[in-house]
Motif scaffolding. Structure first.
Motif, PDB file in Angstrom:
ATOM      1  N   VAL A  29       1.780   2.011  -7.156  1.00 26.38           N
ATOM      2  CA  VAL A  29       3.426   2.125  -7.060  1.00 26.38           C
ATOM      3  C   VAL A  29       3.470   3.236  -6.255  1.00 26.38           C
ATOM      4  CG1 VAL A  29       5.242   2.945  -8.460  1.00 26.38           C
ATOM      5  CG2 VAL A  29       3.733   1.425  -9.562  1.00 26.38           C
ATOM      6  N   TYR A  30       4.358   3.119  -5.324  1.00 26.37           N
ATOM      7  CA  TYR A  30       4.765   4.338  -4.219  1.00 26.37           C
ATOM      8  C   TYR A  30       6.192   4.415  -3.785  1.00 26.37           C
ATOM      9  CZ  TYR A  30       4.890   0.292  -1.008  1.00 26.37           C
ATOM     10  OH  TYR A  30       4.738  -0.860  -0.377  1.00 26.37           O
ATOM     11  N   THR A  31       6.429   5.395  -3.344  1.00 26.70           N
ATOM     12  CA  THR A  31       7.808   5.686  -2.949  1.00 26.70           C
ATOM     13  C   THR A  31       8.016   5.514  -1.158  1.00 26.70           C
ATOM     14  OG1 THR A  31       7.474   8.005  -2.576  1.00 26.70           O
ATOM     15  CG2 THR A  31       8.644   7.031  -4.633  1.00 26.70           C
ATOM     16  N   CYS A  32       8.883   4.959  -0.616  1.00 24.40           N
ATOM     17  CA  CYS A  32       9.195   5.024   0.569  1.00 24.40           C
ATOM     18  C   CYS A  32      10.590   5.927   1.156  1.00 24.40           C
ATOM     19  CB  CYS A  32       9.334   3.608   1.185  1.00 24.40           C
ATOM     20  SG  CYS A  32       9.494   3.502   3.080  1.00 24.40           S
ATOM     21  N   HIS A  33      10.352   6.688   1.825  1.00 22.96           N
ATOM     22  CA  HIS A  33      11.320   7.638   2.286  1.00 22.96           C
ATOM     23  C   HIS A  33      11.933   7.500   3.821  1.00 22.96           C
ATOM     24  CE1 HIS A  33      10.721  10.344  -0.891  1.00 22.96           C
ATOM     25  NE2 HIS A  33       9.591   9.877  -0.755  1.00 22.96           N
ATOM     26  N   CYS A  34      11.904   6.301   4.384  1.00 24.36           N
ATOM     27  CA  CYS A  34      12.407   5.835   5.782  1.00 24.36           C
ATOM     28  C   CYS A  34      13.658   5.622   5.481  1.00 24.36           C
ATOM     29  CB  CYS A  34      11.515   4.493   6.100  1.00 24.36           C
ATOM     30  SG  CYS A  34      12.251   2.816   5.469  1.00 24.36           S
ATOM     31  N   THR A  35      14.644   5.782   6.657  1.00 23.74           N
ATOM     32  CA  THR A  35      15.987   5.758   6.672  1.00 23.74           C
ATOM     33  C   THR A  35      16.556   4.426   6.142  1.00 23.74           C
ATOM     34  OG1 THR A  35      15.811   5.274   9.185  1.00 23.74           O
ATOM     35  CG2 THR A  35      16.002   7.621   8.311  1.00 23.74           C
ATOM     36  N   SER A 116       1.876   7.556  -3.980  1.00 21.65           N
ATOM     37  CA  SER A 116       1.892   7.886  -2.626  1.00 21.65           C
ATOM     38  C   SER A 116       3.319   7.930  -2.087  1.00 21.65           C
ATOM     39  CB  SER A 116       0.960   7.260  -1.743  1.00 21.65           C
ATOM     40  OG  SER A 116       1.517   5.702  -1.786  1.00 21.65           O
ATOM     41  N   ALA A 117       3.551   8.443  -1.132  1.00 25.52           N
ATOM     42  CA  ALA A 117       4.782   8.553  -0.473  1.00 25.52           C
ATOM     43  C   ALA A 117       4.813   8.237   1.095  1.00 25.52           C
ATOM     44  CB  ALA A 117       5.424   9.711  -0.726  1.00 25.52           C
ATOM     45  N   PHE A 118       5.596   7.056   1.365  1.00 27.93           N
ATOM     46  CA  PHE A 118       5.547   6.783   2.964  1.00 27.93           C
ATOM     47  C   PHE A 118       6.663   7.323   3.705  1.00 27.93           C
ATOM     48  CE2 PHE A 118       3.596   2.358   1.558  1.00 27.93           C
ATOM     49  CZ  PHE A 118       2.391   3.155   1.118  1.00 27.93           C
ATOM     50  N   TRP A 119       6.577   7.532   4.677  1.00 29.59           N
ATOM     51  CA  TRP A 119       7.720   8.066   5.754  1.00 29.59           C
ATOM     52  C   TRP A 119       7.979   9.387   5.453  1.00 29.59           C
ATOM     53  CZ3 TRP A 119       8.968   6.162  10.495  1.00 29.59           C
ATOM     54  CH2 TRP A 119       8.219   4.879  10.689  1.00 29.59           C
ATOM     55  N   VAL A 120       7.205  10.276   4.897  1.00 19.90           N
ATOM     56  CA  VAL A 120       7.649  11.402   4.370  1.00 19.90           C
ATOM     57  C   VAL A 120       8.425  12.490   5.717  1.00 19.90           C
ATOM     58  CG1 VAL A 120       6.274  11.913   2.615  1.00 19.90           C
ATOM     59  CG2 VAL A 120       5.220  12.575   4.822  1.00 19.90           C
ATOM     60  N   SER A 121       8.300  11.839   7.075  1.00 19.24           N
ATOM     61  CA  SER A 121       8.731  12.476   8.109  1.00 19.24           C
ATOM     62  C   SER A 121      10.288  12.126   7.921  1.00 19.24           C
ATOM     63  CB  SER A 121       8.271  11.933   9.355  1.00 19.24           C
ATOM     64  OG  SER A 121       8.465  10.588   9.390  1.00 19.24           O
ATOM     65  N   SER A 122      10.850  11.387   7.297  1.00 19.15           N
ATOM     66  CA  SER A 122      12.082  11.090   7.012  1.00 19.15           C
ATOM     67  C   SER A 122      13.084  11.414   5.932  1.00 19.15           C
ATOM     68  CB  SER A 122      12.485   9.575   7.220  1.00 19.15           C
ATOM     69  OG  SER A 122      11.914   9.075   8.441  1.00 19.15           O
ATOM     70  N   ALA A 123      12.010  11.982   4.913  1.00 15.49           N
ATOM     71  CA  ALA A 123      12.325  12.427   3.390  1.00 15.49           C
ATOM     72  C   ALA A 123      13.382  13.547   3.721  1.00 15.49           C
ATOM     73  CB  ALA A 123      11.124  13.032   2.850  1.00 15.49           C
ATOM     74  N   LYS A 138       4.483   8.275   8.462  1.00 14.10           N
ATOM     75  CA  LYS A 138       5.064   7.106   8.646  1.00 14.10           C
ATOM     76  C   LYS A 138       4.355   6.110   7.864  1.00 14.10           C
ATOM     77  CE  LYS A 138       6.454   8.561  13.066  1.00 14.10           C
ATOM     78  NZ  LYS A 138       6.878   8.091  14.311  1.00 14.10           N
ATOM     79  N   GLN A 139       4.347   4.929   8.120  1.00  8.92           N
ATOM     80  CA  GLN A 139       3.698   3.789   7.418  1.00  8.92           C
ATOM     81  C   GLN A 139       2.431   3.732   7.663  1.00  8.92           C
ATOM     82  OE1 GLN A 139       5.632   1.947   5.872  1.00  8.92           O
ATOM     83  NE2 GLN A 139       4.660   0.305   4.938  1.00  8.92           N
ATOM     84  N   PRO A 140       1.607   3.822   6.472  1.00 10.49           N
ATOM     85  CA  PRO A 140      -0.144   3.976   6.434  1.00 10.49           C
ATOM     86  C   PRO A 140      -0.533   2.562   6.922  1.00 10.49           C
ATOM     87  CG  PRO A 140       0.917   3.480   4.132  1.00 10.49           C
ATOM     88  CD  PRO A 140       1.882   3.874   4.842  1.00 10.49           C
ATOM     89  N   THR A 141      -1.565   2.858   7.897  1.00  4.04           N
ATOM     90  CA  THR A 141      -2.041   1.432   8.396  1.00  4.04           C
ATOM     91  C   THR A 141      -3.032   1.056   7.417  1.00  4.04           C
ATOM     92  OG1 THR A 141      -3.645   2.983   9.737  1.00  4.04           O
ATOM     93  CG2 THR A 141      -1.701   2.326  10.896  1.00  4.04           C
ATOM     94  N   ASP A 142      -3.921   2.096   6.516  1.00  2.00           N
ATOM     95  CA  ASP A 142      -4.978   1.484   5.605  1.00  2.00           C
ATOM     96  C   ASP A 142      -4.339   1.634   4.130  1.00  2.00           C
ATOM     97  OD1 ASP A 142      -7.272   1.011   4.166  1.00  2.00           O
ATOM     98  OD2 ASP A 142      -8.225   2.557   4.926  1.00  2.00           O
ATOM     99  N   PHE A 143      -4.026   0.808   3.403  1.00  2.00           N
ATOM    100  CA  PHE A 143      -3.799   0.872   2.233  1.00  2.00           C
ATOM    101  C   PHE A 143      -4.534   0.966   1.029  1.00  2.00           C
ATOM    102  CE2 PHE A 143      -1.206  -1.203  -1.839  1.00  2.00           C
ATOM    103  CZ  PHE A 143      -0.029  -0.138  -1.501  1.00  2.00           C
ATOM    104  N   MET A 144      -5.837   0.857   1.404  1.00  2.91           N
ATOM    105  CA  MET A 144      -6.973   1.009   0.541  1.00  2.91           C
ATOM    106  C   MET A 144      -6.769   2.480  -0.191  1.00  2.91           C
ATOM    107  SD  MET A 144      -9.082  -0.424  -1.026  1.00  2.91           S
ATOM    108  CE  MET A 144      -9.462  -1.812  -0.029  1.00  2.91           C
ATOM    109  N   PRO A 145      -6.688   3.546   0.536  1.00  7.96           N
ATOM    110  CA  PRO A 145      -6.588   5.071  -0.440  1.00  7.96           C
ATOM    111  C   PRO A 145      -5.281   4.923  -1.345  1.00  7.96           C
ATOM    112  CG  PRO A 145      -6.566   5.531   1.900  1.00  7.96           C
ATOM    113  CD  PRO A 145      -6.702   3.891   2.036  1.00  7.96           C
ATOM    114  N   VAL A 146      -4.297   4.068  -1.119  1.00 10.80           N
ATOM    115  CA  VAL A 146      -3.146   4.074  -2.098  1.00 10.80           C
ATOM    116  C   VAL A 146      -3.586   3.343  -3.314  1.00 10.80           C
ATOM    117  CG1 VAL A 146      -0.895   3.190  -2.549  1.00 10.80           C
ATOM    118  CG2 VAL A 146      -1.413   4.175  -0.303  1.00 10.80           C
TER     119      VAL A 146
END
Length: 157
Positions: A29-35, A116-123, A138-146
């Motif tokens: 479960v994660y959040t995305c903060h992209c526009t 986790s939170a993606f695109w925190v640069s746009s939060a 931004k968008q992670p390239t490796d989902f394994m840590p999540v």
């Protein structure tokens, strides 16, 4: 010790015309903060819960589809209730093995914990992240840590 509910669990749209069942725990479960997510949710971020497609089933209604073109050019099918417009799940471009549920549509959301939170640069500037949340500019390239962070949280670590 698991922090998850007993499966299967269910969810659906705001009007009840579209219902689904999840028969096994999510991948994360994660959040995305992209526009784009901010606009799609009319909010500050979206929540996402990838699950294996084999564990997900629509039990009532037929979702409508909108093909969203991301800034990258990738087309991402968005599945929503044709009656009330609630977005229920998306089909990520990574392959047919998973879908991404919008977990706010679950009947019980009390157990959800984004790891986790993606695109925190746009939060939005007022958004604060807990210390244990993995943050990606931004968008992670490796989902394994999540997935590892999710597993650790589920197990109480």
């Amino acid at each position: 010790m698991s922090r998850l509910p007993a499966f299967p669990i269910e969810g659906g749209c705001a009007c009840g015309a579209l219902r689904y069942r999840l028969n096994a725990p999510p991948i994360a479960v994660y959040t995305c903060h992209c526009t784009d997510c901010q606009k799609l949710t009319a909010s500050a971020f979206s929540m996402a819960m990838p699950v294996f497609r084999k564990d997900f089933e629509v039990t009532r209604g037929e979702p409508a589809t909108w093909l969203r073109k991301a800034a990258s050019g990738t087309v991402i099918p968005q599945r929503f209730c044709p009656d009330c417009g609630t977005r229920i799940f998306t089909e990520p471009p990574g392959g047919p093995h998973s879908v991404t549920i919008r977990p706010g549509t679950l009947d019980d959301t009390g157990w959800l914990h984004p790891v986790s939170a993606f695109w925190v640069s746009s939060a939005q500037p007022w958004v604060r992240f807990a210390d244990d949340v993995l943050q990606y500019e931004k968008q992670p390239t490796d989902f394994m840590p999540v997935m590892k962070a999710w597993k650790a949280w589920v197990e109480g670590g």
